[in-house]
Design a protein around this motif. Structure first.
Motif, short mmCIF file in Angstrom:
data_model
loop_
_atom_site.label_atom_id
_atom_site.label_comp_id
_atom_site.label_asym_id
_atom_site.label_seq_id
_atom_site.Cartn_x
_atom_site.Cartn_y
_atom_site.Cartn_z
N ARG A 240 32.29 -46.29 -89.76
CA ARG A 240 32.92 -47.35 -90.16
C ARG A 240 34.47 -46.92 -90.84
O ARG A 240 34.42 -46.11 -91.55
N PRO A 245 33.56 -53.63 -91.00
CA PRO A 245 33.38 -54.30 -89.74
C PRO A 245 34.59 -55.44 -89.24
O PRO A 245 35.00 -56.34 -89.95
N PRO A 251 33.06 -49.31 -84.28
CA PRO A 251 32.56 -48.10 -85.21
C PRO A 251 32.78 -46.82 -84.39
O PRO A 251 32.74 -46.88 -83.17
N ARG A 272 32.84 -56.57 -81.12
CA ARG A 272 32.26 -54.98 -80.94
C ARG A 272 30.91 -54.86 -80.95
O ARG A 272 30.49 -55.50 -81.98
N SER A 273 30.42 -53.96 -80.41
CA SER A 273 28.99 -53.57 -80.48
C SER A 273 28.70 -52.79 -81.91
O SER A 273 29.49 -52.08 -82.31
N GLU A 274 27.79 -53.21 -82.41
CA GLU A 274 27.24 -52.46 -83.53
C GLU A 274 26.58 -51.05 -83.21
O GLU A 274 26.69 -50.29 -84.25
N ASP A 275 26.27 -51.09 -82.20
CA ASP A 275 25.78 -49.59 -81.75
C ASP A 275 26.54 -49.17 -80.24
O ASP A 275 25.61 -49.12 -79.47
#
Length: 493
Positions: A240, A245, A251, A272-275
């Motif tokens: 991060r 976020p 990320p 945005r994607s967290e993964d």
């Protein structure tokens, strides 16, 4: 309560006393700067004539018209100037005709420091620019400092720090460097690993090509169902960004598709994607299936098996193209990726800290003034970033000079006033500076900055940096910065 991160307006929505020029800017009387004078004038005037629109901003790494002109200058030494006067190099032979077409008919005389002081001082003192304002203007052809206020004062630069990030990356890696994403097959042919190299511009088309190449290789080897893994070990440190976020940046991951964007956009704020790495691997698994390769289980995170061989490779666009895209669109994800590539080249961890150390070392190698500088990140979203107006203007002048052609994409990537990127809506069609200014914008709460180049009424290319903090109205601050830059185009010699 954490300070809200506003939608930075440079995210596409949109003393030192007398400055002592470093060695790379001191060659004002040599033939190299005579050549540069011609190149500088033409470089800016090409934009004014609209040639910048002849090609996409990063279709081949540098805009075609400017790239071709730069190559010609490097080969031939530019226009012949035996008759130069002691006051400075003469403008390019083409300058009078082009300037006349633009309605500029004043005599072609060198820009004057006293005239700039008279013109810029009251504009810098406007309350719209907050409590602290610094500025530097340099004649890019001679390296002569024409104006300075607080030139060495460290300031929060916001996104103008991308000038430093991209210059360091180009210097360390070269404009032709490409970031590789690979697929590795284990010695027993039972495990495939998708290995991220740090390319944030990897897209689904690239994944599909990787899957097709992988399937072809596996068919040739008679391999059956495989286990799929994905490797993000090229990056280290916090994933991060310190701002947390945020729709302005994904990320940090060595493996992602389309910068982790979830809305199909290619610039500006976005969900945005967290993964991002896991999403990329799952998409790759589906594409492998489409290509006829069965996977035994869901993709898992892990490093490639020792002894694995490469069965497919995708390489990003050249670094020059990534630099242009990062600057034109103020792309935070690409900027952070470039800082990490610089770190890897220097043998540093690909992290925020590693990028800071490697980029700073590269700028020091270039001879830049770094007193008080801190490159806390590559994008400028971190308020801990500190640079001086002298550093930014010096980098721009260096990029315009003949000794470091590898830095030219720093100039060709700058948004063009009234035409492209984050300056596309900052100048109107009737503005006298439209097309004559190329500059990187910077905006955070209370911080506004503008750094780039301007072509003055005499055809000179000026490198400038204006940094302001304590601003209360982004719109008013931007208008004031634009007025400062516009003033440079009017001629004060």
């Amino acid at each position: 309560m954490a300070e809200p991160v506003e939608r930075p307006t440079d995210e596409p929505l949109n003393g030192w006393g007398r400055w002592k020029a470093p060695e790379y800017l001191k060659r004002g009387s040599g033939s190299g700067n005579r050549r540069l004078a011609a190149g500088s004038a033409v470089l800016g005037l090409v934009v004014a004539a609209g040639a910048v629109l002849a090609a996409g901003p990063w279709d081949s790494g540098q805009r075609k018209a400017e790239r071709d002109r730069a190559v010609a200058l490097q080969r031939s030494g530019g226009a012949h100037h035996e008759g130069n006067t002691p006051d400075g190099p003469e403008p390019a032979p083409s300058a009078p005709a082009v300037l006349s077409a633009l309605g500029v008919t004043d005599g072609l005389t060198p820009a004057g420091a006293s005239g700039l002081r008279t013109a810029l001082d009251p504009l810098l003192d406007t309350p719209a620019l907050g409590s602290v304002r610094t500025a530097v203007v340099v004649d890019a052809a001679t390296g002569k400092q024409l104006y300075a206020r607080g030139a060495t004062t460290p300031m929060t630069p916001a996104s103008t720090v991308k000038i430093a990030t991209t210059a360091a990356a180009l210097s360390a890696l070269g404009p032709d460097y490409r970031i590789a994403t690979t697929v590795e097959l284990s010695p027993d042919s039972r495990t495939l690993t998708l290995v991220g190299g740090g390319d944030p511009t990897l897209d689904k088309a690239a994944l599909r090509s990787l899957a097709a190449d992988t399937a072809r290789s596996l068919r040739d080897g008679g391999t059956g169902p495989v286990r799929l893994m994905y490797d993000t070990s090229r990056y280290s440190g916090p994933a991060r960004h310190p701002i947390g976020p945020n729709e302005n940046i994904a990320p940090m991951s060595a493996l992602m598709v389309d910068e982790g964007r979830l809305d199909g956009s290619d610039r500006g704020p976005a969900p945005r994607s967290e993964d991002p790495a896991g999403d990329a691997a799952r998409s790759f698994a589906d594409l492998l299936g489409d290509a006829g390769v069965a996977t035994r289980s869901a993709a898992a995170s892990g490093k490639a098996v020792e002894g694995s061989r490469t069965v497919a490779t995708h390489r990003s666009k050249p670094l020059s193209a990534l630099v242009e895209r990062a600057l034109t669109n103020s792309d935070n994800d690409i900027a952070e990726a470039l800082a990490r590539q610089t770190a890897l080249k220097a043998g540093e961890p690909a992290s925020f800290a590693g990028g800071r150390r490697a980029s700073t070392a590269e700028l020091k190698r270039l001879g830049m003034p770094l007193a008080g500088a801190r490159l806390a990140d590559g994008s400028g979203l971190d308020r801990a970033d500190k640079v001086s107006a002298g550093l930014l203007a010096g980098l721009l002048a260096l990029a315009a000079g003949p000794d470091h052609p590898e830095l030219r994409p720093v100039l060709t990537g700058l948004p063009v006033a009234g035409f492209s990127g984050t300056l596309g809506d900052r100048y109107t069609a009737t503005s006298p500076a439209t097309g004559l200014i190329r500059a990187k914008t910077g905006t955070l709460t209370g911080v506004n900055s503008l750094a780039g180049t301007a072509v003055d009424a005499q055809g000179r290319l000026l490198a400038f940096a204006f940094l302001a903090s304590g601003t209360t109205s982004p719109a008013e601050a931007e208008a004031s910065l634009d007025t400062l830059a516009t003033t440079l185009t009017k001629g004060t010699g």
